[in-house]
Design an enzyme around this catalytic site. Sequence first.
Site, PDB file in Angstrom:
ATOM      1  N   GLU A   1       0.842  -1.190   0.000  1.00 31.08           N
ATOM      2  CA  GLU A   1       0.000   0.000   0.000  1.00 31.08           C
ATOM      3  C   GLU A   1       0.886   1.252   0.000  1.00 31.08           C
ATOM      4  OE1 GLU A   1      -2.497   0.834   3.403  1.00 31.08           O
ATOM      5  OE2 GLU A   1      -4.001   1.745   2.124  1.00 31.08           O
TER       6      GLU A   1
ATOM      7  N   HIS B   1      -6.404  -1.220  15.123  1.00 31.25           N
ATOM      8  CA  HIS B   1      -6.473  -0.508  13.843  1.00 31.25           C
ATOM      9  C   HIS B   1      -6.397  -1.487  12.667  1.00 31.25           C
ATOM     10  CE1 HIS B   1      -5.648   3.148  11.338  1.00 31.25           C
ATOM     11  NE2 HIS B   1      -5.086   2.236  10.554  1.00 31.25           N
ATOM     12  N   GLU B   2      -5.391  -2.333  12.692  1.00 26.14           N
ATOM     13  CA  GLU B   2      -5.200  -3.248  11.552  1.00 26.14           C
ATOM     14  C   GLU B   2      -6.331  -4.273  11.459  1.00 26.14           C
ATOM     15  OE1 GLU B   2      -3.166  -2.025   9.627  1.00 26.14           O
ATOM     16  OE2 GLU B   2      -2.225  -0.757  11.138  1.00 26.14           O
TER      17      GLU B   2
ATOM     18  N   ALA C   1       2.188  -0.097  10.853  1.00 22.58           N
ATOM     19  CA  ALA C   1       1.693  -1.444  10.593  1.00 22.58           C
ATOM     20  C   ALA C   1       0.921  -1.441   9.279  1.00 22.58           C
ATOM     21  CB  ALA C   1       0.784  -1.898  11.729  1.00 22.58           C
TER      22      ALA C   1
ATOM     23  N   HIS D   1      -9.366  -2.801   9.921  1.00 23.82           N
ATOM     24  CA  HIS D   1      -9.207  -2.736   8.467  1.00 23.82           C
ATOM     25  C   HIS D   1      -9.645  -4.027   7.769  1.00 23.82           C
ATOM     26  CE1 HIS D   1      -7.403   1.031   7.376  1.00 23.82           C
ATOM     27  NE2 HIS D   1      -6.290   0.867   8.060  1.00 23.82           N
TER      28      HIS D   1
HETATM   29 ZN   LIG Z   1      -4.744   2.148   8.536  1.00 23.88          ZN
END
Ligand SMILES: [Zn+2]
Length: 1027
Positions: A270, A440-441, A405, A444
Amino acid sequence: MSEHIPCNLSRAPISEATDAPGKSVGSRSPPGPSLFSLVATFTFSPTFRGLGCEGRAWDRGLRPQKLRHKPAGSASRVCDFRSKNKMAFFPLKLPLKTASSFFPSLLTIWIMMASMNCHGMDINSPKATNGAPFPWNKMRLPDYIFPVHYDLMIHANLTTLTFLGTTEIEITVNQPTSFIILHSQNLQITRATLREKSQDSTVEQPVTVLEYPPNEQIAILANKPLLMGHQYIVKIEYSAFLSETFHGFYKSSYRTQKGEVRILASTQFEPTSARMAFPCFDEPAFKAKFSVRIRRDPKHLALSNMPLMKSMNIDEGLIEDYFDVTVKMSTYLVAFIISDFESVSKMTKSGIKVSVYTIPEKINQSGYALDTAVTLLDFYEDYFNIPYPLPKQDLVAIPDFQSGAMENWGLTTYRESGLLYDTEKSSASSRLGITMVIAHELAHQWFGNLVTMEWWNDLWLNEGFAKFMEFVSVNVTHPDLKVEEYFFGKCFQAMEVDALNSSHPVSTPVENPAEIREMFDDVSYEKGACILNMLKDYLNADVFRTGIVQYLRKYSYKNTKNEDLWNTMTNICPTGDIQKTGEFCPRNQPTSSTLHWSQEVVDVKAMMNTWTLQKGFPLVTVTMKGKNVHIKQELYRKGVNHSVETGYLWHIPLSYITSKSDKVEKVLLRTKTDVIILPEEVEWIKFNMGMSGYYIVHYENDGWQSLTGLLKEKHMMFSSNDRASLINNAFQLVSIGKLSIEKALDLSLYLKHETEIMPVFQGLNELIPLYKLMEKRDMVDVETQFKAFLIRLLKNLIDKQTWTDDGSVSQRMLRSQLLLFACMREYQPCVQKAEDYFKKWKESNGNFSLPNDVTSAVFAVGAQTTEGWDFLYRKYQFSLSSTEKNKIELALSFSHDKEKLQWLLEQSFEGNIIKTQEFPTILHYVARNPKGYLLAWKFLKENWNKIIEKFELGSTTVSHMVMGTTNQYSTREQFEEVQEFFSSLKEKGSQLRCVQQALETIKENIRWMNQNFEKIRVWLQKSVTLF
Ligand SMILES: [Zn+2]
């Protein structure tokens, strides 16, 4: 992705600073004090996220094309016979064995070109590397060919640091065409073939490949036209070097305790680096399924998004691993890792296998992450009521990692400091940071992976949600962390950059990779999260949750735009007990006696468009006249002439309490001005309760005076968040001349009674930057007085701190930062204690167990002597604890010895002992050091080309380095020097948004100092009598 910010640089007039490691949470992100800074500091290093850059590539001829998906030949038409001659150079890269089938390719090209000729070839048609016309001139790929399935084979050699790959892509063609455009970057293509899928024949026709590096594209020229509705298989063989950067398929390494260097290879795609590992349709909307095979050495282990299905010995010493086929997903989420890592595993309630991988010597630091990931995955499955669709989730700590991350589906990757928790040495802030980054990850896996933004202009749909969900989930799963207290700090952090003219709307057009990288900033993450939180507060939590779950269900495995979210949210109907008095809901309006304007149906889309399509945020001015409360909204912007900006209007959910009622009233302001009629006259009114709205408030007449008096007498009247936001708002108003600096400083005096972390941090966030600016000018007297004032202000609280690890997480973080601050400000009781501790620790050769919360202060004091500094560096080399290493880095950067500071910059940039991933943090630390800031700025300038090669133009890391080295300048000469340097970079940096932010910030600092410095000097003299 998760940010990594060492310190928050952004702040405007005065930005940050600290002596401590700061990160940012609060408005100015001060150095040490910010909570998040803590988190950042300890947990991650800097990845800063950040500021983007505006200028943009269209200045360089890459204007966004309106006719996005048209072939190159369709623009201006001229007959160009030269193209025929150029055909001869086409297939330079094809190996000899394909020569026999080479002529059909030529024929096709000729046909294609001939037809282009007479229809006209774009006179500006790009030229491929071999000089031939490249048939596509857009950054974005054609939308009439899309991938269905990828078959990837990767064979990496960790000795030669190269890899071979074969990519077979099954595509569907929706419009007749003679070529296929794919992304590819730095791949040496050796062979390409094409076949139609429906035909029984498996004959692979070699085809010609053209390369166009400026757009990171290749063109596959078909031997015969591809037909609409047909499916084809493109097969490409290639080789490449493992990347020496932090993206693509890149090399990482670590040194064992015995000194052996071991290599591994990992991916970070990304936003636009999948194309560095395999040719692909590298845009988020081109979702497909992936079958991955990895060839590896028997001593290694391969990981990918899906579980391993089988392994086969295919050669002496070569094993091929087959991974299960993925769900439909975007290219940027593909991941594979080849390493010698070890793992620990556990199952979730629903039977998903969760594993944490790390280098073998750190496996005993993986337990906290494993338990946390299992808890959070269980939480999200329940909260979203949508099962996690993969059978496993691996979390991997990578020794070299640029950001915090990455959410690769089923294979999330982290900085070691973001995942590994050492029960003996990690600090409280480290635990908070690890918990948040995992939250957070894993968020996602739904927001971003299952439902993905259609294009990077709406990156906030990924990142704003993931940031927001960190707080929603951890609030429930880890109540002891009390994360709800820290949320508003995210909003202040966003406001730092959003208050500048160089900011951008949450949803912003972007096209090329550098612009896309610039989207990973505080606006997409923090502002995104803040406006979602504001909407949640407005709709109420249950309605909001229902809305986002519907959104996730409706768009699973698909892509979305801003408006898809709002359309879904608008159609939510609240039920049952949701309609409590005073709550907003979309269909049934609340009936508060004070509301006279919100009786219509609420239009979520209209409301939220005002927050996502306009940059900046509103200033709400409140004027009391008897029972009438006059309110007015206008744009808040640093710098000049903000009153000229009249076109801005927001739909603002206001909330308030008064001296007569602590019940929170809510109203929606949709006009420039309005009046709230209270039931009776009140002594004071306080808006934006809990800082749940993304706006700041100015209280006219004696409004501020009443609130300041209240804070001084009984500050507990307000929540700690409200106290922190009053501090923030007051100083924000100073910047635009609405409130005098004397009044803001007067308000800060209440801090001598304060004991809670967020108001203290916010106070430091506002005040430290003031002396940081002075340190970079010849203003020693006032600077010294100001520092002494700060110590006097917080002396009671500092003296109360125990040198232990006792207390709640927030008490521990407060202690850690406060002691570091006190010691660095040379508060003698602190320094003496720290010296004693350091002596004991050193004499025990580092075996004496220091309380974690005081380690930063102890190390920082210890590093002030050459002997102590050298000892710390020796310990650094063999430490297995990221937290400890981060604290030592900080301490080493506090040295007053310029040679040592210069050496630190060089060592970390080189990357042998101190990893290059730490360089941006160290650069930032040195830039905060009064002895080091000129060295840092010089180092940045002299190594600019290498820096952007390693960390990439447009990345948040580069942006934080730019801001970190320049945003405490406040003179005309400094402004000119910075301006001159960046404009000399031309396309290698002058266009970046962070450069505009830096220049705007310095200008603002100049103006701020001109206006306020003398006043501070006078006020300080008076204030001596106040203690
Ligand atoms: Zn993120």
